[in-house]
Design an enzyme around this catalytic site. Structure first.
Site, PDB file in Angstrom:
ATOM      1  N   ASP A 123     -14.662  23.340  49.471  1.00 24.36           N
ATOM      2  CA  ASP A 123     -14.584  22.960  48.064  1.00 24.36           C
ATOM      3  C   ASP A 123     -15.127  24.053  47.152  1.00 24.36           C
ATOM      4  O   ASP A 123     -14.828  24.082  45.962  1.00 24.36           O
ATOM      5  CB  ASP A 123     -15.392  21.670  47.859  1.00 24.36           C
ATOM      6  CG  ASP A 123     -14.734  20.716  46.889  1.00 24.36           C
ATOM      7  OD1 ASP A 123     -13.504  20.791  46.719  1.00 24.36           O
ATOM      8  OD2 ASP A 123     -15.455  19.891  46.290  1.00 24.36           O
ATOM      9  N   HIS A 154     -10.507  19.229  35.557  1.00 27.05           N
ATOM     10  CA  HIS A 154     -10.382  18.207  36.607  1.00 27.05           C
ATOM     11  C   HIS A 154     -11.292  17.053  36.196  1.00 27.05           C
ATOM     12  O   HIS A 154     -12.518  17.152  36.271  1.00 27.05           O
ATOM     13  CB  HIS A 154     -10.791  18.765  37.966  1.00 27.05           C
ATOM     14  CG  HIS A 154     -10.743  17.752  39.070  1.00 27.05           C
ATOM     15  ND1 HIS A 154      -9.822  17.801  40.099  1.00 27.05           N
ATOM     16  CD2 HIS A 154     -11.483  16.643  39.306  1.00 27.05           C
ATOM     17  CE1 HIS A 154     -10.007  16.778  40.906  1.00 27.05           C
ATOM     18  NE2 HIS A 154     -11.022  16.059  40.440  1.00 27.05           N
ATOM     19  N   LEU A 155     -10.684  15.961  35.743  1.00 23.60           N
ATOM     20  CA  LEU A 155     -11.444  14.846  35.191  1.00 23.60           C
ATOM     21  C   LEU A 155     -11.250  13.607  36.050  1.00 23.60           C
ATOM     22  O   LEU A 155     -10.159  13.037  36.114  1.00 23.60           O
ATOM     23  CB  LEU A 155     -10.996  14.560  33.755  1.00 23.60           C
ATOM     24  CG  LEU A 155     -10.993  15.758  32.790  1.00 23.60           C
ATOM     25  CD1 LEU A 155     -10.470  15.333  31.425  1.00 23.60           C
ATOM     26  CD2 LEU A 155     -12.386  16.371  32.682  1.00 23.60           C
ATOM     27  N   ASN A 211     -14.116  10.633  38.436  1.00 30.86           N
ATOM     28  CA  ASN A 211     -15.497  10.155  38.461  1.00 30.86           C
ATOM     29  C   ASN A 211     -16.457  11.342  38.547  1.00 30.86           C
ATOM     30  O   ASN A 211     -17.529  11.343  37.961  1.00 30.86           O
ATOM     31  CB  ASN A 211     -15.706   9.204  39.640  1.00 30.86           C
ATOM     32  CG  ASN A 211     -17.034   8.488  39.554  1.00 30.86           C
ATOM     33  OD1 ASN A 211     -17.398   7.945  38.515  1.00 30.86           O
ATOM     34  ND2 ASN A 211     -17.794   8.500  40.639  1.00 30.86           N
ATOM     35  N   ASP A 216     -16.535   3.277  35.060  1.00 29.99           N
ATOM     36  CA  ASP A 216     -15.072   3.313  35.124  1.00 29.99           C
ATOM     37  C   ASP A 216     -14.511   3.481  33.715  1.00 29.99           C
ATOM     38  O   ASP A 216     -14.693   2.605  32.861  1.00 29.99           O
ATOM     39  CB  ASP A 216     -14.549   2.028  35.761  1.00 29.99           C
ATOM     40  CG  ASP A 216     -13.064   2.091  36.093  1.00 29.99           C
ATOM     41  OD1 ASP A 216     -12.287   2.650  35.290  1.00 29.99           O
ATOM     42  OD2 ASP A 216     -12.667   1.568  37.148  1.00 29.99           O
ATOM     43  N   ARG A 231     -11.561   3.232  32.577  1.00 31.38           N
ATOM     44  CA  ARG A 231     -10.604   2.198  32.168  1.00 31.38           C
ATOM     45  C   ARG A 231     -11.329   1.006  31.550  1.00 31.38           C
ATOM     46  O   ARG A 231     -10.878   0.447  30.537  1.00 31.38           O
ATOM     47  CB  ARG A 231      -9.765   1.765  33.372  1.00 31.38           C
ATOM     48  CG  ARG A 231      -8.841   2.859  33.900  1.00 31.38           C
ATOM     49  CD  ARG A 231      -8.318   2.544  35.279  1.00 31.38           C
ATOM     50  NE  ARG A 231      -9.393   2.494  36.268  1.00 31.38           N
ATOM     51  CZ  ARG A 231      -9.203   2.397  37.571  1.00 31.38           C
ATOM     52  NH1 ARG A 231      -7.975   2.325  38.054  1.00 31.38           N
ATOM     53  NH2 ARG A 231     -10.227   2.355  38.408  1.00 31.38           N
ATOM     54  N   GLY A 239      -7.790  12.776  33.914  1.00 30.23           N
ATOM     55  CA  GLY A 239      -6.962  13.791  33.264  1.00 30.23           C
ATOM     56  C   GLY A 239      -5.483  13.494  33.351  1.00 30.23           C
ATOM     57  O   GLY A 239      -4.716  13.786  32.423  1.00 30.23           O
ATOM     58  N   ASN A 246      -4.154  10.342  33.818  1.00 35.50           N
ATOM     59  CA  ASN A 246      -3.751   8.990  33.431  1.00 35.50           C
ATOM     60  C   ASN A 246      -4.250   8.507  32.079  1.00 35.50           C
ATOM     61  O   ASN A 246      -3.734   7.510  31.573  1.00 35.50           O
ATOM     62  CB  ASN A 246      -4.214   7.997  34.506  1.00 35.50           C
ATOM     63  CG  ASN A 246      -3.500   8.215  35.829  1.00 35.50           C
ATOM     64  OD1 ASN A 246      -2.294   8.018  35.924  1.00 35.50           O
ATOM     65  ND2 ASN A 246      -4.240   8.640  36.848  1.00 35.50           N
TER      66      ASN A 246
END
EC number: 2.7.2.15
Length: 402
Positions: free
Chosen positions: A143, A203-204, A206, A278, A280, A328, A330
């Site tokens: 990574d 890169h978005l 959690n 979250d 959302r 990012g 959605n």
């Protein structure tokens, strides 16, 4: 001879094993799944989003054995030509993906104190796969390796130099596999040459990070020695004044372990909103008038925009801003709020393009006359790991598809 070679991609986390089986010819996913709750009584496996089934053995080898049984049930066990492993931390040792040998395993073990929660789990997956798939070449994909091209001025902290020399304290960066994949896709989408290009990738998810990519190489990134630094995230605080943490410790009597838990598990969107990590849930709450949900989101996007702008300073030219990761890809709201804060770059969002669902795939979301294009590119770390395994692994001539 393997007639239908596949690549098994394994991502062993601190309590889970995510896996994918990809067709080696097309790198399209055939199976995806997760073994979760590893090393607990409630450990289970779920394949392709199906019903969870309890693991007979609760450790990492038991999880890999359950994955092997799922492959056998689909007549794929004998088709596994290569195994690619996500390894969380490669330190300064690994600047690229590498075939796994006993020496490589020893080197990973030596640097694992840099990421004890993840690297030791990664190694458990390597050892289990070695036992269950004897003779199959394994490849390690780190990574951190994409960011090994950072210059000293980008990776050093303003601390006494001896901490870097003696302890390896420096910026390593993470999400490298995602940033590398997305950058490669962006050159085609934006019609720009890799060898003369400047991108900022967000890169978005959690976990979240920004990366500046110049001519195909990472030159700056927001995460640091650990994945804690940089952006406000789901439960991580991101950048914070160490003096503030010292003051909290003095006032509350909390220990270093206490504060480490706070900044990693109780902060970020969850900590500010007091509601959820979250996004959302927070977007819905904002629309319902929840003031701290709004505050959490606005803090989140302020930090993203500030880091995008700052990372652009590491480029010779800004050819594009790319959004990826679960948020990012959605969240049209987050992309809108971030780009609204980037008008200094002459960015003009196209509301209709931005409103398309994540399932619309790769797309440019700015107007034709925007000074800098912004794009959405779904990440695919599993595909990147499989491609590296194919490029580096020893494959039977019948599988010479790369």
């Amino acid at each position: 001879m393997i007639e239908f070679p596949v690549v098994l991609v394994i991502n062993c986390g601190s309590s889970s094993v995510k896996f994918s089986v990809l067709d080696a010819a097309s790198c399209e996913a055939l199976i995806t799944g997760i073994a979760d709750g590893v090393n607990t009584e409630n450990a289970f496996i779920s394949v392709n989003g199906g019903e969870p089934a309890p693991l007979a053995r609760k450790d990492y080898e038991g999880a890999l054995a359950a994955i092997a049984l799922e492959l056998e049930a689909r007549d794929l066990m004998g088709s596994v030509a290569l195994i690619g492993h996500r390894i969380a931390h490669g330190g300064s040792v690994f600047s690229e993906s590498t075939p796994i040998t006993d020496e490589v395993i020893d080197q990973i073990r030596e640097i694992s104190p840099l990421a004890p929660l993840h690297n030791y789990a990664n190694l458990s997956g390597v050892e289990a796969a070695k036992h269950l798939f004897p003779g199959v070449q394994q490849v390690a994909v780190f990574d951190t390796s994409f960011h090994q091209t950072l210059a000293p001025q980008a990776y050093l902290y303003g601390l006494p130099y001896r901490y870097f020399e003696e302890l390896g304290v420096r910026r390593y960066g993470f999400h490298g596999t995602s940033h590398r994949y997305v950058a490669q896709q962006a050159y085609s989408l934006l019609d720009i040459p890799q060898q003369d290009s400047g991108l900022v990738i967000a890169h978005l998810g959690n976990g979240a990070s920004i990366c500046a990519v110049r001519n195909g190489e990472s030159v700056d990134t927001s995460m640091g020695m650990t994945p804690l630094e940089g952006l406000v995230m789901g439960t991580r605080c991101g950048d914070v004044d160490f003096g503030a943490m010292a003051w909290i410790a003095q006032q509350t009597g909390q220990t270093l372990d206490d504060l480490e838990r706070v900044v990693n598990k109780e902060s970020g969107l969850l900590g500010i909103s007091g509601l959820s990590s979250d996004l959302r849930t927070l977007e819905k709450a904002w629309h319902d008038g929840h003031e701290r949900a709004r505050l959490a989101i606005e803090t989140f996007v302020h930090r993203i925009a500030r880091h995008i702008a700052g990372h652009a300073a590491s480029l010779h030219r800004l050819d594009g801003v790319v959004f990826t990761g679960g948020i990012g890809e959605n969240s049209k709201l987050i992309r809108q709020l971030v780009t609204d804060r980037l008008k200094v770059f002459g960015i003009t969002l196209d509301p209709l393009k931005n409103a398309l669902p994540g399932s619309a795939g790769e797309r440019i979301i700015t107007t034709d006359d925007s000074d800098v294009p912004c794009a959405v590119i779904p990440t695919n770390e599993e595909k990147m790991i499989a491609l590296d395994a194919i490029r580096l692994g020893k494959v039977h001539p019948a599988a010479a598809y790369a």
